[in-house]
Design an enzyme around this catalytic site. Sequence first.
Site, PDB file in Angstrom:
ATOM      1  N   HIS A 143      27.133  84.951  39.463  1.00  0.00           N
ATOM      2  CA  HIS A 143      27.345  84.245  40.733  1.00  0.00           C
ATOM      3  C   HIS A 143      28.227  83.035  40.461  1.00  0.00           C
ATOM      4  O   HIS A 143      28.098  82.382  39.432  1.00  0.00           O
ATOM      5  CB  HIS A 143      26.015  83.780  41.327  1.00  0.00           C
ATOM      6  CG  HIS A 143      26.113  83.448  42.788  1.00  0.00           C
ATOM      7  ND1 HIS A 143      26.553  82.230  43.246  1.00  0.00           N
ATOM      8  CD2 HIS A 143      25.833  84.195  43.880  1.00  0.00           C
ATOM      9  CE1 HIS A 143      26.544  82.241  44.570  1.00  0.00           C
ATOM     10  NE2 HIS A 143      26.117  83.410  44.990  1.00  0.00           N
ATOM     11  N   ASP A 152      22.178  90.519  45.677  1.00  0.00           N
ATOM     12  CA  ASP A 152      22.499  91.938  45.907  1.00  0.00           C
ATOM     13  C   ASP A 152      21.815  92.878  44.930  1.00  0.00           C
ATOM     14  O   ASP A 152      21.853  94.099  45.124  1.00  0.00           O
ATOM     15  CB  ASP A 152      24.015  92.127  45.825  1.00  0.00           C
ATOM     16  CG  ASP A 152      24.720  91.420  46.975  1.00  0.00           C
ATOM     17  OD1 ASP A 152      25.610  90.592  46.704  1.00  0.00           O
ATOM     18  OD2 ASP A 152      24.324  91.657  48.130  1.00  0.00           O
TER      19      ASP A 152
HETATM   20  C1  SDX Z   1      27.462  87.537  46.821  1.00  0.00           C
HETATM   21  O1  SDX Z   1      29.415  83.046  46.850  1.00  0.00           O
HETATM   22  C2  SDX Z   1      28.302  83.398  47.402  1.00  0.00           C
HETATM   23  O2  SDX Z   1      27.493  82.593  47.762  1.00  0.00           O
HETATM   24  C3  SDX Z   1      28.136  84.924  47.574  1.00  0.00           C
HETATM   25  C4  SDX Z   1      26.744  85.412  47.999  1.00  0.00           C
HETATM   26  C5  SDX Z   1      26.406  84.996  49.429  1.00  0.00           C
HETATM   27  O3  SDX Z   1      25.208  84.931  49.741  1.00  0.00           O
HETATM   28  O4  SDX Z   1      27.353  84.843  50.245  1.00  0.00           O
HETATM   29  O5  SDX Z   1      25.769  84.919  47.094  1.00  0.00           O
HETATM   30  C6  SDX Z   1      26.718  86.956  47.980  1.00  0.00           C
HETATM   31  O6  SDX Z   1      28.626  87.844  46.963  1.00  0.00           O
HETATM   32  C7  SDX Z   1      26.764  87.657  45.490  1.00  0.00           C
HETATM   33  C8  SDX Z   1      27.701  88.208  44.368  1.00  0.00           C
HETATM   34  C9  SDX Z   1      27.769  89.744  44.489  1.00  0.00           C
HETATM   35  N1  SDX Z   1      28.806  90.280  43.556  1.00  0.00           N
HETATM   36  C10 SDX Z   1      28.413  90.992  42.467  1.00  0.00           C
HETATM   37  O7  SDX Z   1      27.255  91.176  42.115  1.00  0.00           O
HETATM   38  C11 SDX Z   1      29.591  91.590  41.690  1.00  0.00           C
HETATM   39  C12 SDX Z   1      29.379  91.395  40.182  1.00  0.00           C
HETATM   40  N2  SDX Z   1      29.548  89.955  39.865  1.00  0.00           N
HETATM   41  C13 SDX Z   1      30.807  89.482  39.505  1.00  0.00           C
HETATM   42  O8  SDX Z   1      31.921  90.202  39.726  1.00  0.00           O
HETATM   43  C14 SDX Z   1      30.934  87.962  39.413  1.00  0.00           C
HETATM   44  O9  SDX Z   1      29.827  87.511  38.741  1.00  0.00           O
HETATM   45  C15 SDX Z   1      31.108  87.197  40.718  1.00  0.00           C
HETATM   46  C16 SDX Z   1      32.226  87.755  41.533  1.00  0.00           C
HETATM   47  C17 SDX Z   1      29.849  87.216  41.514  1.00  0.00           C
HETATM   48  C18 SDX Z   1      31.432  85.749  40.347  1.00  0.00           C
HETATM   49  O10 SDX Z   1      32.681  85.746  39.765  1.00  0.00           O
HETATM   50  P1  SDX Z   1      33.289  84.419  39.084  1.00  0.00           P
HETATM   51  O11 SDX Z   1      32.494  83.220  39.460  1.00  0.00           O
HETATM   52  O12 SDX Z   1      34.742  84.429  39.364  1.00  0.00           O
HETATM   53  O13 SDX Z   1      33.012  84.629  37.557  1.00  0.00           O
HETATM   54  P2  SDX Z   1      34.022  85.346  36.544  1.00  0.00           P
HETATM   55  O14 SDX Z   1      34.453  86.670  37.121  1.00  0.00           O
HETATM   56  O15 SDX Z   1      35.066  84.368  36.141  1.00  0.00           O
HETATM   57  O16 SDX Z   1      33.040  85.645  35.303  1.00  0.00           O
HETATM   58  C19 SDX Z   1      32.815  84.659  34.296  1.00  0.00           C
HETATM   59  C20 SDX Z   1      32.548  85.470  33.021  1.00  0.00           C
HETATM   60  C21 SDX Z   1      33.682  86.446  32.701  1.00  0.00           C
HETATM   61  O17 SDX Z   1      33.635  86.684  31.312  1.00  0.00           O
HETATM   62  P3  SDX Z   1      34.634  85.796  30.348  1.00  0.00           P
HETATM   63  O18 SDX Z   1      36.030  85.891  30.924  1.00  0.00           O
HETATM   64  O19 SDX Z   1      34.083  84.389  30.369  1.00  0.00           O
HETATM   65  O20 SDX Z   1      34.506  86.456  28.982  1.00  0.00           O
HETATM   66  O21 SDX Z   1      31.381  86.289  33.214  1.00  0.00           O
HETATM   67  C22 SDX Z   1      31.762  87.653  33.166  1.00  0.00           C
HETATM   68  C23 SDX Z   1      33.252  87.712  33.381  1.00  0.00           C
HETATM   69  O22 SDX Z   1      33.813  88.874  32.749  1.00  0.00           O
HETATM   70  N3  SDX Z   1      31.042  88.331  34.266  1.00  0.00           N
HETATM   71  C24 SDX Z   1      30.484  89.528  34.189  1.00  0.00           C
HETATM   72  C25 SDX Z   1      29.866  89.734  35.436  1.00  0.00           C
HETATM   73  N4  SDX Z   1      30.078  88.675  36.220  1.00  0.00           N
HETATM   74  C26 SDX Z   1      30.808  87.800  35.493  1.00  0.00           C
HETATM   75  N5  SDX Z   1      30.445  90.447  33.191  1.00  0.00           N
HETATM   76  C27 SDX Z   1      29.772  91.599  33.459  1.00  0.00           C
HETATM   77  N6  SDX Z   1      29.141  91.875  34.624  1.00  0.00           N
HETATM   78  C28 SDX Z   1      29.182  90.964  35.640  1.00  0.00           C
HETATM   79  N7  SDX Z   1      28.579  91.231  36.799  1.00  0.00           N
END
Ligand code: SDX
Length: 435
Positions: A306, A363
């Site tokens: 998140h 989610d």
């Molecule tokens: C919602 O914003 C809100 O408030 C949203 C929400 C709401 O109520 O409105 O809470 C609802 O959208 C919840 C989120 C649902 N999405 C998912 O579950 C999809 C999976 N999660 C990710 O794609 C990600 O965690 C996000 C999109 C939620 C957040 O993305 P960020 O903040 O841009 O983080 P990032 O992609 O930069 O990740 C940071 C690191 C990265 O690794 P490094 O580059 O540091 O090596 O964490 C890793 C990412 O690769 N990472 C994950 C991961 N999420 C982040 N690795 C594996 N699996 C994951 N799910």
Amino acid sequence: MSEMAKLEVGGQIYEFPIVVGSEGERGIDISTLRGKTGLITLDVGYVNTGSCTSSITYIDGEKGILRYRGIPIEGLAEHSSFVETAYLLVHGKLPSPNQLDRFSKLLTEFSLIHEDMLQFFAHFPPASHPMNILASMVNTLAAFYPHVDAQSMTEEVDITAARLISKIRTLAAVAYKKSIGEPMVYPRHDLRYCTNLLHMMFTSPVTAYTADADVVRAIDMLFIMHADHEQNCSTSAVRLVGSSQANLYASISSGITALWGPLHGGANQAVMEMLEHILADGGNVEKYIDMAKDKDNPFRLMGFGHRVYKNHDPRAKLLKNMCRKLLNKGPGSDPLFDIALKLEERALADDYFVSRKLFPNVDFYSGLIYRSIGIPTSMFTVLFAIARTPGWIAQWKEMVSDPDGRIGRPRQIYTGEGARCYIPLPKRTGESTGA
Ligand code: SDX
């Protein structure tokens, strides 16, 4: 005199005021930055950038705190209803018994959609995703109910809010019926909000449907937990579109479209598809944990991570307990829930996830609950959109009521070609037409 932040550029010191929120959050007000320095900031994804001040929802991502108008989500989930929470978000205070009664009556009164809207549903292709239909039909509401400008949000807040909160539920149910090839079921004035939704989804010309009280309570709690979440992607879309003075329905239609993405609200459907895929692949949780950690593999653990929560999402904790209760009352177990528990257990013991503070988000368990009460996967994000509507309305109302509000128009850093001449077509010989 507020505390000032100092920025040194080219040997010159510039000062900018620090804004302090009611919970002690601090931000640098850079509204004079370009005028003073000629510089802009660059912050892809707005990771470090606040778009507004707001008094609606407070999140402390480090502590896993979520409050609507100051009231903790745990208390609302246990004691409130979605209709009461919707009133709280839109008006900023809990309703009196009379105010709640009036708001509830308005929701009932507005449950029908204009009969001509059914013509639109008839022409969507059969395989249309219900989110596609919902975004289109909410935008179409402005053609049938045109008076939804900023003024309507100040003078007739209850009517404007209730009309949309009620009609988006009916539109969602019709979209679902369309997707399964069944005729629309009209709302009933003797049913309350969530019961009416289930009635419109599951009653058919050949089967009566009576909603189970536990199912209704589960939907009500799910909706409370999804009702707002400060400046998330879809809410930011609603605010940005609304900042051009586009009407409420057009603004919220943009929010529905943004919510659909699998990185946002579409994750609840993506989580279910991921769990089903892991089950079909023999339940090999280790394999998918390793894939999620592999930078060369596009697979992500859906429902994990998140932008704001760097601790447990309080909603995920509540939903996990609700899921367990519903399963214990019903089938007793669900192999997909077992896989979800194993994924959570393994991830939270793995440094890749722990070091990045990746915890289950809202989610991760919500889809399992929807599935356990008979909601089809294609409708998971649609129900998220219904639930988020009061939050979107409250945020839009706060934005249009701001006397200092301006149209949202971010800047950029240009990295393209420098100035070059136009080359007439006959003179463009090679593949490259660059000067
Ligand atoms: C919602 O914003 C809100 O408030 C949203 C929400 C709401 O109520 O409105 O809470 C609802 O959208 C919840 C989120 C649902 N999405 C998912 O579950 C999809 C999976 N999660 C990710 O794609 C990600 O965690 C996000 C999109 C939620 C957040 O993305 P960020 O903040 O841009 O983080 P990032 O992609 O930069 O990740 C940071 C690191 C990265 O690794 P490094 O580059 O540091 O090596 O964490 C890793 C990412 O690769 N990472 C994950 C991961 N999420 C982040 N690795 C594996 N699996 C994951 N799910």
